[in-house]
Every structure is written in C-alpha cells, then in structure tokens.
Design an enzyme around this catalytic site. Structure first.
Site, mmCIF file in Angstrom:
data_model
loop_
_atom_site.group_PDB
_atom_site.id
_atom_site.type_symbol
_atom_site.label_atom_id
_atom_site.label_comp_id
_atom_site.label_asym_id
_atom_site.label_seq_id
_atom_site.Cartn_x
_atom_site.Cartn_y
_atom_site.Cartn_z
ATOM 1 C CB ALA A 65 -0.902 -0.005 1.225
ATOM 2 N N GLY A 108 -0.757 -4.985 0.613
ATOM 3 C CA GLY A 108 -1.971 -4.817 -0.177
ATOM 4 C C GLY A 108 -1.867 -5.443 -1.549
ATOM 5 C CD GLU A 111 -4.442 -7.234 2.562
ATOM 6 O OE1 GLU A 111 -4.950 -7.507 3.662
ATOM 7 O OE2 GLU A 111 -4.126 -6.074 2.228
ATOM 8 C CD GLU A 131 0.498 -5.704 5.509
ATOM 9 O OE1 GLU A 131 -0.309 -5.585 4.567
ATOM 10 O OE2 GLU A 131 1.286 -6.675 5.604
#
Length: 257
Positions: A65, A108, A111, A131
């Site tokens: 992200a 992300g 994901e 993360e």
C-alpha cells in the site's frame, strides 16, 4: 474509462488490467484501488469479456500500500473513511480472475492477488505481509485469505514474522497455482485465461459460487448450493450444446446462455 493508475484492454475475450505506477513499484493508493475495482466490475458486466487478468510489470505486481497516504491516519479517520469498502466489492465479481505476478506482491499487493481466483507467478516472485514491521497488520483480507490457503499455524508464522516467501514456498502452501520463468509468466496467464474463456460461462460462475461457499460455510450448506447450481446448469443452452458436442465427438461452442 479514463484511468490514472491502470491500463485496461480487451482481446479474444480476455479483459486485462495492468497496474501502472512503476515509479513506486505499483504501490496501491486509494484512487488506484478504486480504478482497479471499477474496471473489474465493468469487465464483469461486459459480454465480450469471459476472463480477467490482473498484472503488474516485469519488476513488480504491487509492492504494498501507499504508506505516505496512510501514515497520518487515526482510528477515527479510518472508520469514517472506510477504505476497505471498495475491497469488499471484489467479492462480488462473478467471472474468473487471474493474477499474473512478477516481482513483488507484498501487503496490499498480496491481498489484491489473493482476491483473484487463480495466481500465476514467475520463479522470482516474492509474496508476504510486512505490515507487522510497520506496527500494523493486514486489513484488506490478508489474515483471512492466507489462513484459508495454508492453515492457521503457517499463516500466523508468515504474518507475525513479516517475512517474504518465494514462489516455490507459496505453491507448496497452496497459495498460488503455477510457477513459470519470468519471461513466460504473462503467456502462461493468457494460456490459462484462453482455456477458461472456452468453457461455459454460466457453469464457470456457478462453480465459483459453490467453491467459495465451500471455503466459508458448512459442508451441508455447501452441498445444498452445489446441487442447486448443478440443476441450474440444465436451464442453459450451453448444457445442451456441451452434451450434444460430446456425443457428436466435436468441440462445444458455448454462448453463455
């Protein structure tokens, strides 16, 4: 659709979305995620599109992200912003989706790949959730998808340690489907998409629904849905075409009706 961070094309029944922020290794900001999801929804409604491919570039699928974008957020601002509502729309995509992964698929980006139905990766691809190293955790489904793929103990190990797994490890754990040389990964994804595009679209959609139910519900509920969907296939012209083609020893020509 005018897009800032993706490039979308359609060819031979395959809708392709290329992530296009190469200057930041395709890091996902909110605008980019919105563009990806919206384009997938448009492909999902387009009769010309049978299968969808999501890809990055030769260096990276998506390296996480956009940290700059979220660094100053608070619990309250995130609650009001609800940034994961757009991710929830991915669960409603009915057509087959394939992630084509070269380089990094982290945070992300991992994901996003896990939201796809199938993952084709290059030999040098790297997957992981870093993360925890930033004092946070996955928030767009990472803990759920990885646990369903590899089981609780291994998922905890990878997410707690924040380490990267290579493509071979990811395949052994059931996280990805296929591994090929970096120069062949896109061809492999297209080959897989072409095979799926030749299948009966209604059957593909109903199979996806039943398999998803198997992941989320009880065996009894899953069996009920499977049988309902099996009966529904017999209400399609594709079922008649497929069985006639089999008896006549020819290839079927499915129309999605």
């Amino acid at each position: 659709m005018n897009s800032q961070f993706i490039i979308s094309t359609i060819a031979e029944g395959i809708g392709t979305i290329q992530l296009n922020r190469p200057e930041v290794a395709n890091a996902l900001n909110r605008k980019m995620v919105e563009e990806i999801v919206l384009q997938l929804e448009l492909f999902d409604k387009d009769d010309e599109v049978k299968v969808m491919i999501l890809k990055g570039n030769s260096q990276s699928f998506a390296a996480g992200a956009d940290i700059e974008e979220m660094m100053e957020e608070s619990s309250l601002s995130l609650e009001l912003l609800n940034p994961f509502a757009v991710w929830d729309r991915l669960m409603a995509i009915k057509k087959p989706t394939i992630a084509c992964v070269n380089g990094f698929a982290l945070g992300g980006g991992f994901e996003l790949a896990l939201h796809c139905d199938l993952i084709v990766a290059s030999e040098g691809a790297k997957f992981g959730f870093p993360e925890v190293n930033l004092g946070v955790m996955p928030g767009a489904g990472g803990t759920q998808f990885l646990t369903k793929a590899m089981g609780r103990t291994k998922a905890l190990e990878w997410i707690w340690l924040g380490e990267q797994m290579n493509a071979q490890e990811a395949k052994e754990f059931g996280v990805i489907n296929r591994i090929v040389a970096p120069e062949l990964v896109e061809d492999e994804a297209i080959s897989l998409a072409e095979k799926l595009a030749g299948q009966a679209p209604i059957a593909l959609r109903l199979i996806k629904e039943a398999v998803d139910k198997a992941s989320d519900g009880s065996l009894s509920d899953g069996m009920k849905l499977e049988r309902k969907n099996f009966y529904l296939t017999f209400n399609s012209q594709d079922q008649k075409e497929g069985m006639k083609a089999f008896l006549n020893k020819r290839r079927p020509s499915f129309k999605g009706v």
